[in-house]
Design a protein around this motif. Structure first.
Motif, PDB file in Angstrom:
ATOM      1  N   CYS A  10       0.842  -1.187   0.000  1.00 28.63           N
ATOM      2  CA  CYS A  10       0.000   0.000   0.000  1.00 28.63           C
ATOM      3  C   CYS A  10       0.884   1.246   0.000  1.00 28.63           C
ATOM      4  N   VAL A  11       0.523   2.252  -0.791  1.00 30.72           N
ATOM      5  CA  VAL A  11       1.317   3.476  -0.853  1.00 30.72           C
ATOM      6  C   VAL A  11       0.444   4.690  -0.590  1.00 30.72           C
ATOM      7  N   THR A  12       1.119   5.781  -0.212  1.00 32.68           N
ATOM      8  CA  THR A  12       0.447   6.993   0.223  1.00 32.68           C
ATOM      9  C   THR A  12       0.362   8.050  -0.862  1.00 32.68           C
ATOM     10  N   PHE A  13       1.433   8.198  -1.636  1.00 35.88           N
ATOM     11  CA  PHE A  13       1.483   9.199  -2.701  1.00 35.88           C
ATOM     12  C   PHE A  13       1.183   8.553  -4.052  1.00 35.88           C
ATOM     13  N   PRO A  14       0.426   9.236  -4.921  1.00 36.49           N
ATOM     14  CA  PRO A  14       0.214   8.700  -6.274  1.00 36.49           C
ATOM     15  C   PRO A  14       1.535   8.454  -6.999  1.00 36.49           C
ATOM     16  N   GLU A  15       2.545   9.296  -6.714  1.00 35.65           N
ATOM     17  CA  GLU A  15       3.848   9.150  -7.372  1.00 35.65           C
ATOM     18  C   GLU A  15       4.565   7.854  -6.996  1.00 35.65           C
ATOM     19  N   SER A  16       4.099   7.203  -5.924  1.00 32.61           N
ATOM     20  CA  SER A  16       4.805   6.025  -5.391  1.00 32.61           C
ATOM     21  C   SER A  16       4.565   4.749  -6.187  1.00 32.61           C
ATOM     22  N   ILE A  17       3.446   4.667  -6.890  1.00 36.58           N
ATOM     23  CA  ILE A  17       3.071   3.427  -7.569  1.00 36.58           C
ATOM     24  C   ILE A  17       4.191   2.938  -8.486  1.00 36.58           C
ATOM     25  N   GLU A  18       4.808   3.858  -9.231  1.00 34.84           N
ATOM     26  CA  GLU A  18       5.841   3.464 -10.192  1.00 34.84           C
ATOM     27  C   GLU A  18       7.097   2.953  -9.513  1.00 34.84           C
ATOM     28  N   ASN A  19       7.236   3.181  -8.195  1.00 29.91           N
ATOM     29  CA  ASN A  19       8.417   2.717  -7.468  1.00 29.91           C
ATOM     30  C   ASN A  19       8.239   1.325  -6.865  1.00 29.91           C
ATOM     31  N   ILE A  20       7.060   0.744  -7.014  1.00 28.52           N
ATOM     32  CA  ILE A  20       6.781  -0.598  -6.488  1.00 28.52           C
ATOM     33  C   ILE A  20       6.738  -1.584  -7.649  1.00 28.52           C
ATOM     34  N   LYS A  21       7.649  -2.537  -7.635  1.00 28.68           N
ATOM     35  CA  LYS A  21       7.764  -3.478  -8.749  1.00 28.68           C
ATOM     36  C   LYS A  21       6.749  -4.626  -8.633  1.00 28.68           C
ATOM     37  N   GLY A  22       6.573  -5.320  -9.748  1.00 28.46           N
ATOM     38  CA  GLY A  22       5.760  -6.529  -9.754  1.00 28.46           C
ATOM     39  C   GLY A  22       4.268  -6.303  -9.681  1.00 28.46           C
ATOM     40  N   ASN A  23       3.805  -5.109 -10.053  1.00 29.77           N
ATOM     41  CA  ASN A  23       2.369  -4.802 -10.021  1.00 29.77           C
ATOM     42  C   ASN A  23       1.764  -5.011  -8.628  1.00 29.77           C
ATOM     43  N   LYS A  24       2.577  -4.777  -7.604  1.00 29.17           N
ATOM     44  CA  LYS A  24       2.106  -4.992  -6.228  1.00 29.17           C
ATOM     45  C   LYS A  24       1.593  -3.715  -5.567  1.00 29.17           C
ATOM     46  N   GLY A  25       1.919  -2.560  -6.136  1.00 30.41           N
ATOM     47  CA  GLY A  25       1.554  -1.300  -5.508  1.00 30.41           C
ATOM     48  C   GLY A  25       0.079  -0.985  -5.643  1.00 30.41           C
ATOM     49  N   VAL A  26      -0.511  -0.452  -4.563  1.00 26.59           N
ATOM     50  CA  VAL A  26      -1.903  -0.019  -4.586  1.00 26.59           C
ATOM     51  C   VAL A  26      -2.012   1.269  -3.770  1.00 26.59           C
ATOM     52  N   LEU A  27      -2.628   2.295  -4.348  1.00 25.15           N
ATOM     53  CA  LEU A  27      -2.758   3.588  -3.695  1.00 25.15           C
ATOM     54  C   LEU A  27      -3.883   3.544  -2.668  1.00 25.15           C
ATOM     55  N   THR A  28      -3.524   3.738  -1.409  1.00 22.89           N
ATOM     56  CA  THR A  28      -4.524   3.683  -0.332  1.00 22.89           C
ATOM     57  C   THR A  28      -4.579   4.959   0.497  1.00 22.89           C
ATOM     58  N   GLY A  29      -3.518   5.767   0.455  1.00 22.52           N
ATOM     59  CA  GLY A  29      -3.403   6.832   1.445  1.00 22.52           C
ATOM     60  C   GLY A  29      -2.806   6.276   2.718  1.00 22.52           C
ATOM     61  N   THR A  30      -2.648   7.134   3.709  1.00 21.80           N
ATOM     62  CA  THR A  30      -2.066   6.690   4.977  1.00 21.80           C
ATOM     63  C   THR A  30      -3.142   6.645   6.060  1.00 21.80           C
ATOM     64  N   PRO A  31      -3.049   5.713   7.000  1.00 24.69           N
ATOM     65  CA  PRO A  31      -4.084   5.632   8.044  1.00 24.69           C
ATOM     66  C   PRO A  31      -3.936   6.751   9.070  1.00 24.69           C
ATOM     67  N   ILE A  32      -5.020   7.446   9.344  1.00 27.18           N
ATOM     68  CA  ILE A  32      -5.056   8.536  10.327  1.00 27.18           C
ATOM     69  C   ILE A  32      -5.864   8.065  11.532  1.00 27.18           C
TER      70      ILE A  32
END
Length: 359
Positions: A143-165
């Protein structure tokens, strides 16, 4: 009926622990039994045990980007941590593992993978930290917080969720915060200063060097870090300093009109959720991997924050930017109100529930 079980992990700093706290109430409400894996002396132990969560201790070597003689011995500590974590997995039989990052998580994630237990990780920063980079191949999803982060996660594992508050952070009372600080002039705007869980010497020194000038226009709440209280300022009118706050934090943050902060992902997304106009002073590349610089640049580009680079920080610039932020705070609040980024708790819980073995 058997409860479903999740083992959470994360440590080394409060930023790798507190997001887990934001997820725990919802997980419990959904019927999960929550346990935690951490180190014996890490900050995570005191935080988690204060929540009455079952806590398992493992060995874990520190992961360094620089030469240190311990780099030769710490891999054996990680190996020992993997063996210990495998024992915990076999004994506790969790349905899923959630990892928030920090060096303690690497042996836990590898052990869960070897035991065929799904692992969901969360990365707060734009680029993954060293622990998450090492752990990512063994994770089911990251799970990632920034939209820009998806491209930094290999293997199609990244998913944009935001951070838990944390829910309680959004329910703080401004009046309780002001009452706690005992400010005599409530007509002055309140500046909240925080330099991370351990404090920041450069921010502390700059604020205190200019405290009289700042107090002429503002009240100041200063979270300065353990051992960093200044005795000579404890009776200063309009200035309230704390080493560290926990239960009082929601009230103090809600009392703030303006914020001066480091640029760790957790705190800046809390400021976004609370719609607090802010000045970010990211850690320099000399003392970090540069993640806070990227975080701050993203928030500046979206119109959520002003940024002062640590190398440029001086008295004149700080006062100038603070006064500018005060004049233009409505512009920043408007940008934050229009942000598509929301509290990530439900998004992350949905991912956990989807990939849990119980599903």
């Amino acid at each position: 009926m058997k409860k479903h079980k999740i083992i959470m992990t994360g440590g080394g700093s409060a930023g790798h622990v507190t997001p887990n706290l934001a997820l725990m109430p919802k997980l419990t409400a959904l019927g999960y039994e929550v346990e935690y894996i951490g180190t014996k002396n890490g900050i995570e132990k005191n935080i988690i045990q204060g929540e009455n969560i079952k806590y398992h201790i493992i060995s874990s070597g520190k992961l360094r980007r620089y030469f240190d003689i311990k780099n030769f011995s710490d891999p054996f500590k990680v190996l020992r941590g993997i063996i210990q974590s495998i024992g915990i997995m076999k004994r506790e039989k969790p349905d899923i593992v959630f990892s928030k990052g920090g060096f303690v998580t690497v042996p836990v994630v590898i052990a869960a993978h070897l035991c065929k237990i799904p692992v969901i990780a969360h990365e707060s920063d734009i680029t993954p930290g060293l622990a998450n980079r090492l752990a990512a191949p063994y994770c089911t999803k990251v799970c990632v917080t920034f939209p820009e982060s998806i491209e930094n996660i290999k293997g199609n594992k990244g998913v944009l969720t935001g951070t838990p508050i944390r829910k309680e952070l959004l329910e703080g009372s401004r009046m309780n915060g002001l009452r706690l600080c005992k400010f005599s002039d409530l007509n002055k705007p309140v500046v909240f200063v925080i330099g991370g869980s351990l404090g920041s010497k450069v921010i502390n020194d700059t604020i205190r060097k200019n405290i009289d000038s700042i107090l002429s226009k503002y009240n100041v709440i200063h979270i300065c870090g353990k051992g960093n209280l200044e005795d000579g300022l404890k009776d200063k009118k309009g200035y309230k300093q704390f080493e560290y706050v926990k239960d009082e934090l929601p009230d103090l943050m809600n009392a703030a009109d303006l914020v001066i902060s480091r640029a760790g992902a957790n705190v800046i997304f809390e400021l976004l959720a609370l719609r607090k106009p802010n000045i970010l002073i990211p850690l320099s590349k000399k003392s970090s991997r540069g993640d806070q610089i990227l975080n701050a640049a993203s928030f500046e580009n979206h119109g959520y924050s002003m940024v002062i680079e640590e190398e440029s920080l001086n008295s004149e610039l700080l006062i100038k930017k603070l006064n500018e932020l005060s004049r233009e705070q409505d512009k920043y609040i408007k940008a934050m109100n229009e942000s598509p980024v929301k509290n990530g708790v439900n998004n992350i819980i949905n991912i956990i529930d989807k990939y849990s073995k119980k599903a």
